[in-house]
Design a protein around this motif. Structure first.
Motif, short mmCIF file in Angstrom:
data_model
loop_
_atom_site.label_atom_id
_atom_site.label_comp_id
_atom_site.label_asym_id
_atom_site.label_seq_id
_atom_site.Cartn_x
_atom_site.Cartn_y
_atom_site.Cartn_z
N CYS A 89 0.83 -1.21 0.00
CA CYS A 89 0.00 0.00 0.00
C CYS A 89 0.87 1.25 0.00
CB CYS A 89 -0.92 0.00 1.22
SG CYS A 89 -2.24 -1.23 1.13
N LYS A 90 1.97 1.23 0.77
CA LYS A 90 2.88 2.37 0.81
C LYS A 90 3.53 2.59 -0.55
CE LYS A 90 4.06 2.36 5.74
NZ LYS A 90 5.15 2.19 6.73
N SER A 93 0.93 4.01 -2.99
CA SER A 93 0.68 5.43 -2.72
C SER A 93 1.85 6.28 -3.19
CB SER A 93 0.45 5.63 -1.21
OG SER A 93 0.32 6.99 -0.90
N ARG A 97 1.98 9.21 -6.30
CA ARG A 97 2.50 10.57 -6.12
C ARG A 97 3.62 10.87 -7.12
NH1 ARG A 97 1.47 9.53 -0.44
NH2 ARG A 97 3.55 8.64 -0.18
#
Length: 318
Positions: A89-90, A93, A97
């Motif tokens: 998930c990190k 994300s 970005r």
């Protein structure tokens, strides 16, 4: 090829000049497409044909910008390696970005294409005369002498056919005016967004103006020397292997970084206000292999400030 690389290096050092050249080349390409290739069919295919010429080249330019972004491939390489749900998930994300940051540059050429095409008006005229919506065609033909005849022959207007000359000119002038209004609005919005994002990035810069300027120079020099050293050591290793093979001798020792070393310096740079390292390679050299590996596994993938996006960029090419 050497001359092309030299031009790219100059363009990479002059970001604003690079953007200007991209916009000019895109505008020139649109003019060639409009004069040489574009021929409105003047039938039920008008809308599809006009939209394809207006949007598909812009999409192709956007994808090309992604393909030529080394930062994109640096991020994507090894991205799908297995990991825990939290780490995935990190990474996702962080990936989104980074894609947003890359897109701010990648959208220059597509925006230029659409803006110039709208100012020209040919694609928009062709597309809008093929819109099969009664309310729209009635509004467009509102000033025509024969409304029913205008609606029936509307797709033929871009080719000079259809109703009377006066009716045709009124409709086409209306469409061209709308197209040019949209083009100028797009140009103004892109320029305003660029100014606002640049001001925001500079206002939130964690380093001073002169240090930022030094950082840019260091980043570019490191990339140039990395290419030079990579070529030099790859050539040395290849010569060692060929020499050993053809002369049937034991290979001499050539030091090359391990896979872990390559992995450590290939990650995207993560800025920290505690330690002012100028790149991932700089951090790796300063902290040593063991500490670098532990830091890499412990720290979260924080984003660079927008003003430091140049750190992981390397111009065009994979």
């Amino acid at each position: 090829m050497d001359r092309f690389n030299a031009v790219l290096k100059i363009a990479n050092k002059q970001t604003n000049l690079c953007f200007g050249l991209i916009s000019l080349l895109t505008a020139g390409g649109e003019q060639i497409f409009s004069l040489v290739l574009f021929k409105c069919p003047c039938n039920e295919l008008n809308f599809l044909y006009g939209m394809v010429f207006l949007l598909v080249p812009a999409l192709a330019l956007l994808l090309l910008a992604y393909i030529l972004s080394r930062k994109m491939w640096k991020m994507m390489t090894g991205f799908c390696q297995p990991g825990t749900y939290a780490s995935c998930c990190k990474r996702m994300s962080h990936c989104l970005r980074i894609i947003f940051q890359i897109s701010t540059t990648a959208l220059v050429a597509p925006s230029s294409w659409i803006a110039v095409a709208l100012l020209n008006g040919n694609y928009f005229e062709c597309a809008m005369t093929g819109v099969n919506v009664s309310d729209y065609s009635e509004r467009l033909c509102g000033g025509a002498t024969s409304l029913i005849q205008c609606r029936k022959e509307l797709p033929k207007f871009p080719c000079g056919g259809g109703s009377s000359v006066n009716d045709r000119q009124v409709v086409l002038l209306t469409l061209r005016a709308r197209s040019q209004i949209l083009g100028w609005l797009l140009i103004a919005s892109v320029m305003l967004s660029n100014i606002l994002l640049t001001c925001l990035a500079r206002c939130t810069s964690p380093v001073s103006y002169l240090q930022l300027k030094f950082w840019r120079v260091y980043s570019q020099e490191e990339k140039n020397l990395m290419d030079s050293y990579t070529m030099k050591h790859a050539k040395e290793l290849a010569e060692r292997n060929l020499e050993s093979f053809f002369e049937q001798t034991m290979p001499r020792h050539v030091i090359t970084p391990s896979s872990k070393d390559w992995e450590n310096i290939s990650t995207l740079y993560k800025f920290s206000t505690k330690d002012y390292y100028y790149s991932t390679l700089h951090k790796y050299v300063e902290t040593g292999m063991v500490r670098m590996a532990s830091l890499k596994s412990a720290e979260s993938p924080a984003d660079n400030p927008a003003v430091l996006n140049f750190v992981d960029e390397a111009g065009m090419g994979l």
